[in-house]
Write an enzyme that holds these catalytic residues in place. Structure first.
Site, PDB file in Angstrom:
ATOM      1  N   ASN A 108      -3.502   8.817   4.233  1.00 10.22           N
ATOM      2  CA  ASN A 108      -2.216   8.249   4.648  1.00 10.22           C
ATOM      3  C   ASN A 108      -2.116   7.989   6.146  1.00 10.22           C
ATOM      4  O   ASN A 108      -1.132   7.409   6.609  1.00 10.22           O
ATOM      5  CB  ASN A 108      -1.071   9.177   4.210  1.00 10.22           C
ATOM      6  CG  ASN A 108      -0.864   9.133   2.705  1.00 10.22           C
ATOM      7  OD1 ASN A 108      -1.229   8.149   2.065  1.00 10.22           O
ATOM      8  ND2 ASN A 108      -0.287  10.187   2.151  1.00 10.22           N
ATOM      9  N   ARG A 138       0.828  -1.215   0.000  1.00 12.53           N
ATOM     10  CA  ARG A 138       0.000   0.000   0.000  1.00 12.53           C
ATOM     11  C   ARG A 138       0.862   1.265   0.000  1.00 12.53           C
ATOM     12  O   ARG A 138       0.526   2.263  -0.633  1.00 12.53           O
ATOM     13  CB  ARG A 138      -0.919  -0.027   1.227  1.00 12.53           C
ATOM     14  CG  ARG A 138      -1.938   1.088   1.217  1.00 12.53           C
ATOM     15  CD  ARG A 138      -2.983   0.912   2.311  1.00 12.53           C
ATOM     16  NE  ARG A 138      -3.975   1.965   2.271  1.00 12.53           N
ATOM     17  CZ  ARG A 138      -4.346   2.661   3.330  1.00 12.53           C
ATOM     18  NH1 ARG A 138      -3.817   2.420   4.523  1.00 12.53           N
ATOM     19  NH2 ARG A 138      -5.259   3.608   3.217  1.00 12.53           N
ATOM     20  N   HIS A 144       0.540   4.393  -2.517  1.00 11.78           N
ATOM     21  CA  HIS A 144       0.283   5.766  -2.060  1.00 11.78           C
ATOM     22  C   HIS A 144       1.412   6.706  -2.471  1.00 11.78           C
ATOM     23  O   HIS A 144       1.207   7.911  -2.602  1.00 11.78           O
ATOM     24  CB  HIS A 144       0.088   5.800  -0.542  1.00 11.78           C
ATOM     25  CG  HIS A 144      -1.290   5.377  -0.127  1.00 11.78           C
ATOM     26  ND1 HIS A 144      -1.991   5.967   0.892  1.00 11.78           N
ATOM     27  CD2 HIS A 144      -2.113   4.407  -0.624  1.00 11.78           C
ATOM     28  CE1 HIS A 144      -3.183   5.395   1.017  1.00 11.78           C
ATOM     29  NE2 HIS A 144      -3.266   4.435   0.109  1.00 11.78           N
ATOM     30  N   HIS A 181      -6.079  -5.618  -2.806  1.00 14.79           N
ATOM     31  CA  HIS A 181      -6.950  -5.821  -1.633  1.00 14.79           C
ATOM     32  C   HIS A 181      -7.188  -7.304  -1.336  1.00 14.79           C
ATOM     33  O   HIS A 181      -8.096  -7.641  -0.599  1.00 14.79           O
ATOM     34  CB  HIS A 181      -8.277  -5.079  -1.830  1.00 14.79           C
ATOM     35  CG  HIS A 181      -8.137  -3.590  -1.749  1.00 14.79           C
ATOM     36  ND1 HIS A 181      -9.136  -2.708  -2.043  1.00 14.79           N
ATOM     37  CD2 HIS A 181      -7.072  -2.818  -1.400  1.00 14.79           C
ATOM     38  CE1 HIS A 181      -8.701  -1.462  -1.881  1.00 14.79           C
ATOM     39  NE2 HIS A 181      -7.445  -1.502  -1.502  1.00 14.79           N
TER      40      HIS A 181
END
Ligand code: HEM
Length: 367
Positions: free
Chosen positions: A118, A86, A90, A220
């Site tokens: 975040n 992740r 990001h 996911h």
């Protein structure tokens, strides 16, 4: 006649089996769970300035060092794999893959980490990146490997050590000395309440398409989410697209608004990188609107169906899409810097805000 009669029970059994298969939730693919070597598959072009052997001379063991670290750390804490994957996402979606997400805020303003999407990044993932960087600095005698390359490699290795595909990572990214504003973070990272049109809007801006969106959302298949990320689907009225049994499970974890708990993104195989995420979507068991809508919306539905049927197809596309994502707006050559500490720009670097203040002062004739 006798023959027909002796076949009748067989036919009836086959019909019952077919009916059962049609009404049962789509089962997992029967393909062997394998890592796909994407080297032989069609990969996107390598961005100018990046190459697969970038550290061949300066730090030949760079990839091995990252891999050994991630292997060891993920064996101890499987959640770290989700955290690292992740973190790379990001980073890349906001201002490009320049490790700007790792920069702490400064006197000039809050860093990207202070922006809402975040706030739930795992502290253990930030620490792992700094630890890997220290190890690389020792072994390669100096700041040679960029934090953005470490992020890209650690994400790939996290996928591999949780059961997913391997893919080649082009290297040579450099790190930015400047972080994005909280507003940029918010517009770069879609909310979990987004539907497909909004998601496509975001990914098209950075050169990705429908297949990339569906494949990357497959990240996911591992990791956790806080109730706050999906409770709007439960209260005040449940989202009718959620299957009744899955709704029961969600309400068990999050019985009221504001409960601070987490649950798995892929309840079938939460710690395994596989295609069950798509099987969940086909069965109306996606956690976020942004997940479930990939199956509801006609623009992406077929891709979800294909990945639910074929783990191999998912793995192949995931490798391609990760390479694309990992090359968004990269800094190369003499751009940016190789940070000595992934959390801070190198001493002596002028922050953006100072550059802007100086430019404004100059244009006003102040110096
Ligand atoms: C497409 C739009 C996406 C949205 C709206 C989205 C949203 C979210 C949200 C809200 C969470 C949970 C945060 C929390 O409550 O703690 C999450 C977790 C996660 N996301 Fe995404 N995400 C998206 C795409 C991606 C992509 C492209 C990847 C990687 C390729 C990814 C990988 C992950 C992982 C691994 C987790 C679990 C993190 C952990 O357990 O620490 N996501 N995402």
């Amino acid at each position: 006649m006798d023959r027909a009669r002796s076949r009748a029970p067989l036919l009836a059994a086959a019909a019952i089996l077919l009916l059962a298969m049609a009404s049962a939730p789509l089962a997992a693919t029967s393909e062997p769970e394998e890592n796909v070597d994407n080297a032989s598959l069609q990969q996107p072009p390598v961005a100018p300035g990046l190459s697969f052997d970038f550290y061949r001379r300066s730090c030949p063991r760079a990839e091995t060092i990252v891999r050994d670290f991630v292997k060891d750390a993920v064996r101890r804490d499987i959640g770290l794999a989700a955290g690292l994957l992740r973190l790379h996402f990001h980073d890349c979606f906001v201002q490009g893959c320049d490790a700007s997400v790792l920069l702490d805020g400064s006197a000039t303003g809050p860093g990207e980490q202070q922006a809402p999407p975040n706030l739930t990044l795992r502290p253990s993932a930030f620490k792992a990146i700094n630890d890997i960087r220290d190890r690389l600095e020792r072994e390669c005698r100096g700041p040679v490997v960029s934090c953005s390359d470490i992020l890209a490699l650690a994400a790939r290795d996290s996928v591999v050590f949780s059961g997913g595909p391997s893919y080649p990572v082009p290297l040579g990214r450099r790190d930015s000395a400047h972080f994005a504003t909280p507003q940029d973070v918010l517009s770069g990272l879609p909310a979990p309440s987004s539907t497909v049109p909004g998601l496509l809007n975001v990914v098209r801006r950075i050169g990705l398409d429908e297949a990339d969106l569906v494949a990357l959302s497959g990240g996911h298949t591992i990791g956790l989410a806080h109730c706050s990320s999906f409770e709007d689907r439960l209260f005040p009225r449940p989202d009718p697209t959620i299957s009744p049994s899955f709704l029961g499970q969600l309400k068990n974890t999050c019985p009221a608004k504001g409960v601070d708990r987490r649950r798995e993104l892929d309840f079938r195989t939460p710690n395994r990188f596989d295609n069950k995420y798509y099987v969940n979507l086909v069965n109306r068991e996606g956690l976020f609107v942004s997940d479930q809508d990939l199956f509801t919306n006609g623009a992406t539905r077929n891709i979800v169906g294909r990945f639910a049927q074929s783990q191999k197809d998912f793995f192949r596309q995931f490798g391609v899409s990760m390479v694309k994502m990992g090359q968004i707006n990269v800094l190369t050559g003499s751009q940016g810097q190789i940070r000595r500490n992934c959390s801070a720009r190198n001493p002596g670097t002028v922050p953006w805000s100072d550059v802007l203040v100086e430019a404004a002062a100059e244009s006003l004739g102040l110096f």
